[in-house]
Enzyme design. Structure first.
Site, PDB file in Angstrom:
ATOM      1  N   HIS A 166      35.619   3.267  19.470  1.00 55.32           N
ATOM      2  CA  HIS A 166      34.652   3.047  18.359  1.00 55.32           C
ATOM      3  C   HIS A 166      34.761   4.093  17.535  1.00 55.32           C
ATOM      4  O   HIS A 166      34.729   3.902  16.305  1.00 55.32           O
ATOM      5  CB  HIS A 166      33.276   2.558  18.837  1.00 55.32           C
ATOM      6  N   GLU A 179      38.011   4.382  15.763  1.00 54.74           N
ATOM      7  CA  GLU A 179      38.234   3.426  14.797  1.00 54.74           C
ATOM      8  C   GLU A 179      37.470   3.775  13.382  1.00 54.74           C
ATOM      9  O   GLU A 179      38.203   3.740  12.309  1.00 54.74           O
ATOM     10  CB  GLU A 179      37.419   1.982  15.234  1.00 54.74           C
ATOM     11  N   HIS A 180      36.553   4.476  13.411  1.00 54.33           N
ATOM     12  CA  HIS A 180      35.701   4.997  12.204  1.00 54.33           C
ATOM     13  C   HIS A 180      36.653   6.077  11.619  1.00 54.33           C
ATOM     14  O   HIS A 180      36.969   6.086  10.330  1.00 54.33           O
ATOM     15  CB  HIS A 180      34.262   5.513  12.657  1.00 54.33           C
ATOM     16  N   GLU A 194      24.230   3.763  13.291  1.00 58.20           N
ATOM     17  CA  GLU A 194      24.880   2.579  13.731  1.00 58.20           C
ATOM     18  C   GLU A 194      24.319   2.148  15.229  1.00 58.20           C
ATOM     19  O   GLU A 194      23.705   0.821  15.184  1.00 58.20           O
ATOM     20  CB  GLU A 194      26.461   2.365  13.679  1.00 58.20           C
TER      21      GLU A 194
END
Lengths: 434, 430
Positions: free
Chosen positions: B70, B73-74, B146
Site C-alpha cells: 500500500h 502504491e502511494h 489514513e
C-alpha cells in the site's frame, strides 16, 4: 436510440415524470419520490414511511414475499430510504433490474417494476384500518437505532454537526431522519393518517432510465390516478443565509483521528449566473488532487490523508473537511484559511484553471454513464428550479475567466468551524489492536 | 498487429479481447457501446499478503514491513523531477486513483478525452519509481492519518479484528495498510526491492473498458511495450506460512465510540488448494449457500430481523484468494451473544431447497449481467478473476453447473465450529 437525448417528460398538477431512453445500460431503473418539507417535530414521521412501506403491501403481504418476488426477477433491487435536498426530505423508492432482453424468459421489467412500486407506494398492508402494528413497532425501533448510530461514521457525523450548527432555525440543518424524541412519540394511527396525506397531496416525481419507449411510459402515467390528482406544488428551496459568522464549535468523542470541518456561505446557487464560476472556484480550492487544499494540507504539510472542498449548489453553501492529528488543529486551519485567502487575492494560475476545467468536464460527462447519477442530477435540477447541467454547464464553465473566479471568491465567507476531537480526559491514543 | 483472443457472451452481446505480450504483460480490452468514458486499470498481482518472497533469479528470501504494498502504491505517484503523476493525468483531463487489497495493487484512470495520452502516462509511470529518504518520510505522515481514519471506522475494525482472530499465520490477518508502527520502518531500499520484484510486466495486467476502439488501444499498448524490450521474469516465489487448523482466538471484543454493538462471525476455509474455475465454483457455491440460508428472502433473515437482532445492513459473504478463503456474517446488533447463538443454531437447521437455490442462481445471474455497465466494478472483477486464473465470462456456465448437493456438502464442511471466530465491537463508555 444510442444518442444521449436526455430526459423527456412533464411536470403536471399531479406530479412529474421524466424518462431517459437509452440502449447504453443493461438495467432498467425506476425511481419515485415524494418531497416533504423538513420541520422541527415532524421529520421522523416522514422518515419512517419508506421503511414501513418497503416491508409489506396488500399484494405481497410479508417482507419475505416481497424479497422472493425481487429475487425471482433476477435479483431486482428495491431501495426505500429517506434523503435530503436543501430543506426537503426525499422519500425515495428505487427499483433496479436487468432489462428483460438480456434474460432467459424476457420479462417486461418496466411493467413489472412500475407495478411493484405502485403496490408498495399506494397500497400498503392494512391491519384494522392502519399500518400493521407489528411492522410499525419494528421499524420504529430500527429508526431509533439508525438515529443513534449516526455517531458511528465520524466523517459524516462531523459534517452533519457542522451543517446543523450553520443552519440555526433553517430547515436544512435538521437530520433527514428526524430525532429520537420525534421517533419515540410516533403512534401508528397518527402515522397512517400522515401517510395518506403525503401519498395524496405531496409533490411526487418519477424517473425512468433504460431501454424503454417513452410513449409506453407516458401511457402508464396518464393512466395512473395518483398522477392526476392535484398535489402541492414543488417547493422552492431557499438559499442559505449566514446567521453567525466566525463561530467555532468543538465536540469530543473517544476517537483516533480529529475531524475539522469549515462551513462557508457563498451567496450563489445553481440558479444563479455566477454558479459556473463558483463551481470552478470550489474545484480549484479543493475538488481534485491538483487542488490547493490537497497540495498544501496533504502533499506539502503531510497533515492529512484527505482534504477537500465541496459545494451544495442547491443551498449555496460550501464545506471543507480534513481528518487530522488532534494537535494539528491550529496548523491545519491556518493552511485552510491561507488558501481561501489566496483565492480572494486572485492567486489562481492558468494551470489551476485549465486542470480544474478539464476535471469538471470529465466528471459531468461521466455522469451520463451511470443511471443513478443521471437520476440524481435530474432530481437536483427539478428541485432547485432549473440551473445548468450537462453540456449547458460545460459551455458555461468554459466561459469562466479568472476574474469571475476571484469575484465569487469575495462572496465566500466563513460561517462556522467545527472540530471533532478526542476526549482529553481519556488515555493516550491506542492502536486499535485486539 | 498481434492477434488477440476473443471471449464472448452472446446472450448479452459483450466480448473481451485479450493478449499476452512478449514482455509477459497481459492485456484485455472490453468495449461497451454508448459509454462516454473510458476506464483503464494497470494492476500488479501484488498485495498486502506478499510480505515474504524470494527475489527472482537470486533465490534469496526476504521479509518486508507490513503495509509496504500500500505504501508503494502511494509512492508511485511521485516523480523524479519533483512533480506528481496526478498532475500528468490532470493535464489531459483524466481522474486518476489507486487502491491496494490483500492480493493486488491497482492503478487507474477514468477519462472522457485524450485517451491515448492518458494511457501512455498509465503505461509509463509504473516503471519509473523514485524514492528518497525525504519523500518516504513525508508519506508516513499521510499514511498514518489514513490508518487512523480506518481505526475510527467500526466496520473496518470489526473486519480487521475478525481476520486476526480467524488466522494464526496467514498474512491476511494483517491490515492492508499495515500499522502506524510497521510503516514507520519502511525505507527507500525496501520500496525499490518490492517494485523491482512485483512491478515487472509479467506480473501485471492492463484492462481497458468503456467507449473504446479496441484495435487502437491494443496497438498502442503493444507499441508501448515493444519499445521497452523487456522479457518475462522468472516466477516470483511467494512465501506464505502454512495456516494451521483452528482459529487463533475464538472471540475478540473491542471498545470504540459507537452507538450499539456490532458482531461479525467468521468461518475460515481450511482447504485452499483451488484456482481458476474450481476456485470460482467454490466462491459461487459459498455465496449461494449464504444467500439461501440467511439472504434477504430467507426465513432466518426474516426471523432475526423481526426479533430486532439485525437490521437491513446485515451481510453474509464468502471471500477468497489463492491462499485463503473465509466467510463473514453479521452487522449492527443490540445483543451480540444472542445473535451469535441464533445464527449458529439457524445455519445448521435451515433446510436448503431446490427452489431457493434456483432463486439465488437467478439473483447471481442478474448481478453478473449488471456488471457490464459499471466500469469500476467490471475492472475489479476482471482483474481479480484473471489473477486467480479464470475469466468473468465463465460465471454463467459455472453457475449453471452447481447442484443442491454441492451447496449442502459445502455447508457440512465449512460451518465447522473449530474454524469459527467472532469479532465484537462494544460501545465505549463516553
Amino acid at each position: 436510440m444510442d444518442t444521449k437525448a436526455g430526459f423527456v417528460g412533464e411536470m403536471g398538477a399531479g406530479g412529474g415524470w421524466y424518462c431517459y431512453p437509452t440502449r447504453q445500460f443493461k438495467t432498467l431503473s425506476v425511481q419515485a419520490f415524494w418531497t416533504n418539507p423538513l420541520k422541527p417535530g415532524e421529520a421522523s414521521r416522514a422518515a419512517i414511511l419508506p421503511h414501513i412501506l418497503r416491508r409489506a403491501c396488500q399484494k405481497w403481504a410479508s417482507t419475505v414475499a416481497i424479497e422472493r418476488e425481487l429475487e425471482d426477477l433476477y435479483g431486482a433491487s428495491l431501495r426505500a430510504e429517506v434523503g435530503k435536498i436543501g430543506d426537503q426530505q426525499l422519500l425515495s423508492f428505487q427499483f433496479d433490474a436487468v432489462h428483460g432482453q438480456f434474460l432467459p424468459d424476457h420479462p417486461d421489467m418496466l411493467e413489472l417494476g412500475m407495478d411493484l412500486l405502485r403496490e408498495i407506494l399506494y397500497r400498503p398492508l392494512i391491519v384494522q384500518g392502519s399500518f400493521d402494528p407489528t411492522i410499525f413497532e419494528q421499524e420504529k425501533e430500527m429508526l431509533d437505532r439508525q438515529i443513534q448510530a449516526l455517531i458511528n461514521d465520524k466523517g459524516q457525523y462531523a459534517m452533519h454537526r457542522l451543517v446543523a450548527n450553520m443552519a440555526g432555525d433553517q430547515g436544512f440543518g435538521l437530520s433527514r431522519l428526524g430525532t429520537l424524541e420525534e421517533t419515540r412519540a410516533l403512534d401508528v394511527k397518527g402515522l397512517f393518517d400522515h401517510f395518506q396525506m403525503i401519498r395524496d397531496h405531496n409533490p411526487m416525481l418519477w424517473f425512468v432510465v433504460g431501454d424503454v419507449d417513452p410513449d409506453q411510459v407516458a401511457r402508464v402515467f396518464e393512466a395512473d390516478p395518483a398522477m392526476q390528482v392535484a398535489r402541492r406544488p414543488l417547493p422552492s428551496i431557499p438559499r442559505f443565509v449566514s446567521q453567525a459568522q466566525g463561530r467555532v464549535v468543538v465536540e469530543r468523542q473517544p476517537i483516533q483521528q480529529g475531524k475539522v470541518n469549515l462551513g462557508y456561505s457563498t451567496e450563489v446557487t445553481m440558479r444563479d449566473e455566477d454558479y459556473p464560476a463558483l463551481v470552478m472556484y470550489a474545484g480549484i480550492l479543493g475538488g481534485f488532487p491538483h487542488s490547493k487544499l490537497f497540495v498544501h494540507v496533504r502533499e506539502e504539510a503531510s497533515l492529512a490523508y484527505y482534504a477537500y472542498a465541496r459545494l451544495d449548489g442547491v443551498l449555496g453553501l460550501m464545506v471543507i473537511g480534513a481528518g487530522i492529528e488532534f494537535e494539528d488543529y491550529e496548523a491545519a486551519v491556518e493552511i485552510i484559511h491561507q488558501q481561501v485567502e489566496r483565492m480572494r487575492q486572485g492567486e489562481v494560475t492558468d494551470e489551476e484553471m485549465d486542470f480544474t476545467l478539464r476535471a469538471l468536464i470529465n466528471d459531468i460527462l461521466a455522469e451520463s454513464d451511470s443511471p443513478g447519477q443521471i437520476i440524481g442530477r435530474q432530481v437536483e435540477r427539478v428541485l432547485s428550479g432549473g440551473g445548468r447541467t450537462g453540456s449547458s454547464l460545460i459551455e458555461a464553465l468554459k466561459a469562466v475567466r479568472r476574474e469571475d473566479v476571484v469575484r465569487v471568491a469575495q462572496r465566500v465567507n466563513l460561517d462556522t468551524t467545527y472540530f471533532l476531537t478526542r476526549d482529553a480526559a481519556k488515555d493516550p491514543v491506542q492502536e486499535g489492536r485486539a | 498487429m498481434m492477434k488477440s483472443e476473443t471471449l464472448a457472451d452472446e446472450t448479452i452481446g459483450e466480448r473481451v479481447h485479450q493478449l499476452r505480450l512478449a514482455s509477459g504483460l497481459s492485456v484485455a480490452v472490453l468495449p461497451l457501446r454508448g459509454f462516454t468514458k473510458t476506464y483503464a486499470t494497470y494492476a500488479t498481482h501484488y498485495g498486502s499478503i506478499d510480505n515474504a518472497f524470494k527475489i527472482p533469479n537470486e533465490h534469496r528470501a526476504v521479509a518486508v514491513p507490513d503495509g509496504i504494498a500500500h505504501f508503494l502504491e502511494h509512492k508511485m505517484f511521485e516523480k523524479r523531477d519533483g512533480g506528481d503523476v496526478f498532475d500528468d493525468f490532470g493535464r489531459y483531463g483524466a481522474s486518476a486513483n489507486a487502491y491496494t487489497d490483500y492480493t493486488s495493487t491497482t492503478f487507474l484512470f477514468s477519462t472522457t478525452e485524450n485517451l491515448s495520452d492518458n494511457l501512455e502516462i498509465l503505461l509509463d509511470f509504473l516503471q519509473q519509481p523514485y524514492f528518497t529518504d525525504e519523500n518516504v518520510a513525508k508519506e508516513k505522515g499521510i499514511i498514518e492519518q489514513e490508518i487512523r481514519m480506518y481505526l475510527d471506522m467500526p466496520g473496518d475494525r470489526l473486519h480487521s479484528n475478525l481476520m486476526q482472530a480467524l488466522y494464526q499465520k496467514n498474512p491476511v490477518r494483517i491490515d492492508v495498510a499495515g500499522s502506524v508502527d510497521s510503516i514507520r520502518t519502511i525505507t527507500p531500499d525496501d520500496l525499490y526491492l518490492c517494485h523491482r520484484t512485483f512491478y515487472h510486466p509479467s506480473n501485471m495486467q492492463v484492462f481497458v473498458t468503456g467507449g473504446v476502439d479496441v484495435d487502437r488501444v491494443l496497438d498502442q499498448i503493444v507499441n508501448n511495450q515493444a519499445n521497452r524490450q523487456e522479457t518475462p521474469q522468472a516466477p516470483i516465489e511467494r512465501i506464505y506460512p502454512d495456516e494451521p487448523e483452528g482459529v487463533h482466538l475464538p472471540r475478540v471484543e473491542y471498545e470504540m465510540s459507537v452507538a450499539a454493538p456490532l458482531l461479525l462471525m467468521g468461518y475460515k476455509d481450511t482447504t485452499t488448494r483451488w484456482s481458476g474455475r474450481d476456485l470460482l465454483r467454490r466462491e459461487l457455491i459459498a455465496n449461494l449457500m449464504w444467500n439461501t440460508l440467511v439472504g434477504r428472502s430467507s426465513e432466518l433473515f426474516s426471523r432475526l430481523y423481526q426479533m430486532g437482532l439485525i437490521n437491513n445492513r446485515f451481510q453474509a459473504h464468502y471471500s477468497c484468494g489463492l491462499t485463503f478463503g473465509f466467510s463473514g456474517l453479521g452487522g449492527e446488533t443490540p445483543d451480540p451473544e444472542r445473535l451469535e447463538a441464533e445464527l449458529i443454531d439457524g445455519l445448521d437447521k435451515m433446510p436448503l431447497t431446490q427452489r431457493e437455490l434456483e432463486r439465488q442462481k437467478r439473483r447471481e445471474l442478474g448481478e453478473y449481467v449488471s456488471l457490464f455497465q459499471n466500469l469500476e466494478e467490471l475492472a475489479y472483477v476482471y482483474n481479480h478473476f484473471a489473477f486467480r486464473g479464470t475469466n468473468l465470462f465463465d460465471i454463467p456456465e459455472v453457475l449453471g453447473s452447481i447442484r443442491l448437493e454441492d451447496v449442502e456438502q459445502f455447508r457440512k464442511t465449512h460451518l465447522n465450529p473449530k474454524e469459527r471466530a467472532v469479532s465484537v465491537i462494544l460501545p465505549k463508555p463516553q
